[in-house]
Design a protein around this motif. Structure first.
Motif, PDB file in Angstrom:
ATOM      1  N   ASP A 157     -28.357 103.590 -14.165  1.00 41.44           N
ATOM      2  CA  ASP A 157     -27.083 104.152 -14.614  1.00 41.44           C
ATOM      3  C   ASP A 157     -27.208 105.543 -15.226  1.00 41.44           C
ATOM      4  O   ASP A 157     -26.337 106.386 -15.052  1.00 41.44           O
ATOM      5  CB  ASP A 157     -26.417 103.222 -15.641  1.00 41.44           C
ATOM      6  N   ASP A 158     -28.279 105.778 -15.976  1.00 37.78           N
ATOM      7  CA  ASP A 158     -28.414 107.082 -16.621  1.00 37.78           C
ATOM      8  C   ASP A 158     -29.886 107.427 -16.793  1.00 37.78           C
ATOM      9  O   ASP A 158     -30.770 106.588 -16.600  1.00 37.78           O
ATOM     10  CB  ASP A 158     -27.686 107.116 -17.975  1.00 37.78           C
ATOM     11  N   GLU A 159     -30.131 108.662 -17.168  1.00 41.26           N
ATOM     12  CA  GLU A 159     -31.494 109.175 -17.191  1.00 41.26           C
ATOM     13  C   GLU A 159     -32.384 108.483 -18.213  1.00 41.26           C
ATOM     14  O   GLU A 159     -33.598 108.412 -18.030  1.00 41.26           O
ATOM     15  CB  GLU A 159     -31.479 110.684 -17.430  1.00 41.26           C
ATOM     16  N   THR A 160     -31.803 107.958 -19.285  1.00 39.68           N
ATOM     17  CA  THR A 160     -32.642 107.283 -20.280  1.00 39.68           C
ATOM     18  C   THR A 160     -33.352 106.071 -19.684  1.00 39.68           C
ATOM     19  O   THR A 160     -34.393 105.648 -20.195  1.00 39.68           O
ATOM     20  CB  THR A 160     -31.810 106.836 -21.499  1.00 39.68           C
ATOM     21  N   MET A 161     -32.793 105.507 -18.611  1.00 40.17           N
ATOM     22  CA  MET A 161     -33.412 104.348 -17.968  1.00 40.17           C
ATOM     23  C   MET A 161     -34.700 104.719 -17.246  1.00 40.17           C
ATOM     24  O   MET A 161     -35.555 103.863 -17.011  1.00 40.17           O
ATOM     25  CB  MET A 161     -32.438 103.712 -16.976  1.00 40.17           C
ATOM     26  N   ILE A 162     -34.852 106.002 -16.876  1.00 43.42           N
ATOM     27  CA  ILE A 162     -36.069 106.422 -16.177  1.00 43.42           C
ATOM     28  C   ILE A 162     -37.288 106.234 -17.069  1.00 43.42           C
ATOM     29  O   ILE A 162     -38.336 105.751 -16.626  1.00 43.42           O
ATOM     30  CB  ILE A 162     -35.950 107.886 -15.711  1.00 43.42           C
ATOM     31  N   ASP A 163     -37.184 106.602 -18.343  1.00 46.48           N
ATOM     32  CA  ASP A 163     -38.317 106.421 -19.252  1.00 46.48           C
ATOM     33  C   ASP A 163     -38.633 104.938 -19.430  1.00 46.48           C
ATOM     34  O   ASP A 163     -39.797 104.559 -19.603  1.00 46.48           O
ATOM     35  CB  ASP A 163     -38.009 107.047 -20.616  1.00 46.48           C
ATOM     36  N   ARG A 164     -37.615 104.096 -19.368  1.00 51.21           N
ATOM     37  CA  ARG A 164     -37.833 102.656 -19.520  1.00 51.21           C
ATOM     38  C   ARG A 164     -38.538 102.065 -18.303  1.00 51.21           C
ATOM     39  O   ARG A 164     -39.478 101.269 -18.445  1.00 51.21           O
ATOM     40  CB  ARG A 164     -36.489 101.960 -19.778  1.00 51.21           C
ATOM     41  N   ILE A 165     -38.103 102.458 -17.104  1.00 51.82           N
ATOM     42  CA  ILE A 165     -38.771 101.899 -15.924  1.00 51.82           C
ATOM     43  C   ILE A 165     -40.160 102.513 -15.748  1.00 51.82           C
ATOM     44  O   ILE A 165     -41.064 101.888 -15.198  1.00 51.82           O
ATOM     45  CB  ILE A 165     -37.905 102.061 -14.658  1.00 51.82           C
ATOM     46  N   THR A 166     -40.356 103.732 -16.275  1.00 56.54           N
ATOM     47  CA  THR A 166     -41.697 104.316 -16.294  1.00 56.54           C
ATOM     48  C   THR A 166     -42.656 103.428 -17.079  1.00 56.54           C
ATOM     49  O   THR A 166     -43.785 103.170 -16.648  1.00 56.54           O
ATOM     50  CB  THR A 166     -41.662 105.720 -16.924  1.00 56.54           C
ATOM     51  N   ALA A 167     -42.193 102.939 -18.222  1.00 56.68           N
ATOM     52  CA  ALA A 167     -43.035 102.114 -19.088  1.00 56.68           C
ATOM     53  C   ALA A 167     -43.362 100.760 -18.472  1.00 56.68           C
ATOM     54  O   ALA A 167     -44.399 100.161 -18.777  1.00 56.68           O
ATOM     55  CB  ALA A 167     -42.344 101.915 -20.438  1.00 56.68           C
ATOM     56  N   VAL A 168     -42.484 100.275 -17.593  1.00 60.23           N
ATOM     57  CA  VAL A 168     -42.690  98.962 -16.983  1.00 60.23           C
ATOM     58  C   VAL A 168     -43.367  99.083 -15.622  1.00 60.23           C
ATOM     59  O   VAL A 168     -44.474  98.561 -15.411  1.00 60.23           O
ATOM     60  CB  VAL A 168     -41.344  98.210 -16.854  1.00 60.23           C
ATOM     61  N   SER A 169     -42.733  99.772 -14.688  1.00 57.98           N
ATOM     62  CA  SER A 169     -43.247  99.832 -13.318  1.00 57.98           C
ATOM     63  C   SER A 169     -44.128 101.046 -13.050  1.00 57.98           C
ATOM     64  O   SER A 169     -45.107 100.938 -12.310  1.00 57.98           O
ATOM     65  CB  SER A 169     -42.085  99.837 -12.325  1.00 57.98           C
ATOM     66  N   GLY A 170     -43.769 102.196 -13.627  1.00 53.33           N
ATOM     67  CA  GLY A 170     -44.587 103.384 -13.407  1.00 53.33           C
ATOM     68  C   GLY A 170     -45.999 103.204 -13.930  1.00 53.33           C
ATOM     69  O   GLY A 170     -46.988 103.490 -13.242  1.00 53.33           O
ATOM     70  N   SER A 171     -46.107 102.700 -15.156  1.00 49.17           N
ATOM     71  CA  SER A 171     -47.420 102.466 -15.771  1.00 49.17           C
ATOM     72  C   SER A 171     -47.945 101.063 -15.494  1.00 49.17           C
ATOM     73  O   SER A 171     -49.139 100.797 -15.665  1.00 49.17           O
ATOM     74  CB  SER A 171     -47.324 102.664 -17.291  1.00 49.17           C
ATOM     75  N   GLY A 172     -47.063 100.169 -15.063  1.00 47.72           N
ATOM     76  CA  GLY A 172     -47.412  98.753 -14.928  1.00 47.72           C
ATOM     77  C   GLY A 172     -48.616  98.429 -14.072  1.00 47.72           C
ATOM     78  O   GLY A 172     -49.392  97.526 -14.430  1.00 47.72           O
ATOM     79  N   PRO A 173     -48.833  99.104 -12.934  1.00 46.27           N
ATOM     80  CA  PRO A 173     -50.031  98.775 -12.159  1.00 46.27           C
ATOM     81  C   PRO A 173     -51.319  98.884 -12.969  1.00 46.27           C
ATOM     82  O   PRO A 173     -52.233  98.076 -12.798  1.00 46.27           O
ATOM     83  CB  PRO A 173     -49.991  99.804 -11.017  1.00 46.27           C
ATOM     84  N   ALA A 174     -51.396  99.869 -13.869  1.00 45.88           N
ATOM     85  CA  ALA A 174     -52.607 100.005 -14.692  1.00 45.88           C
ATOM     86  C   ALA A 174     -52.790  98.800 -15.603  1.00 45.88           C
ATOM     87  O   ALA A 174     -53.924  98.388 -15.878  1.00 45.88           O
ATOM     88  CB  ALA A 174     -52.541 101.283 -15.520  1.00 45.88           C
TER      89      ALA A 174
END
Length: 267
Positions: A157-174
């Motif tokens: 919905d908005d840009e603040t969600m990008i930082d949230r999905i970064t923390a879960v899926s962007g970094s999640g593989p590590a």
């Protein structure tokens, strides 16, 4: 009509996306800008045209979408060379680079900010994206179409969600890779040979992930199905789940990643 794409930067993530596009039944026309010769050669092997810098883009080439796949610290110096393509839309996959920062270099443009993750390299990635008000419904649909060959796509919905999905899926593989390391270390600690410990840990995680994807049940139901009362799994889960240990630790880790993503966005 054939979709025209301009890919700026063709490192691992850019190349993964490129490979997916070139396998599409209606493959787009792609121009890649990549200064590193070995990466240009790799891009050309997919059938794309690759050039060393923006001055090499063919005269008259007008991309429908320009994908910015360069490192965040390079973005400011890179953007001015592509502002002339404002008739299309821009998609940035640079972590921590806000749409406001992109607009400072591109001017009034249709901008999409996207966060992928590394499993996109095998078509199993997760993409979260959000768009500014200048992005049309047709451009949103086109962006989704371009991302889907590389994995699951979530429009946020908005840009603040990008930082949230970064923390879960962007970094999640590590997080999961480290879990494999930890499980292998634990296997060695109880006496399994090194090679067996390593492969058993890897295959256990791979197999469990594949089962979680294929099964209709959620993860909690799958966990309960493998946990016999008083058995070995129950003994281990008493450690991991006692006082919500693992949940609290994962929450702490994800919150730390989220906080760092917010800090990067403010720099």
């Amino acid at each position: 009509m054939t979709i025209r794409l301009l890919l700026v930067g063709c490192g691992n993530m850019g190349h993964a996306m490129l490979a997916g596009w070139m396998k599409m039944a209606d493959a787009p026309e792609v121009v890649v800008v990549e200064p590193a010769a070995p990466l240009r050669e790799r891009a050309e092997a997919t059938g794309a045209l690759a050039v060393a810098d923006h001055s090499g883009i063919p005269e008259g080439f007008a991309p429908d979408v320009t994908i910015l796949a360069v490192k965040p610290q390079m973005m400011e110096q890179v953007l001015p060379g592509y502002a002339r393509f404002r008739d299309g839309c821009f998609v940035s996959i640079a972590a921590g680079t806000t749409m406001a920062a992109l607009a400072r270099g591109l001017g009034e443009a249709a901008i999409v900010r996207c966060m992928p993750n590394t499993p996109a390299a095998i078509g199993r990635g997760v993409f979260g994206f959000t768009a500014n008000a200048a992005v049309t419904a047709e451009q949103r649909a086109l962006v989704r179409r371009l991302l889907e060959p590389s994995g699951r796509v979530f429009e946020l919905d908005d840009e603040t969600m990008i930082d949230r999905i970064t923390a879960v899926s962007g970094s999640g593989p590590a997080y999961l890779f480290h879990f494999i390391e930890a499980l292998a270390d634990a296997a060695r600690a109880i006496g399994l040979p090194d090679d067996v410990a390593t492969e058993a840990a890897r295959q256990t995680v791979f197999g469990a992930a594949a089962l979680a994807e294929a099964a209709p049940e959620d993860a909690a139901a799958l966990r309960r199905a493998v946990t016999s009362p008083g058995g070995t799994t129950a003994a281990a889960l008493d450690v991991l789940m006692g006082e919500d240990r693992l949940t609290r630790l994962m929450t702490e880790a994800v919150r730390a990643a989220f906080a760092r993503a917010e800090e990067l966005g403010k720099q």
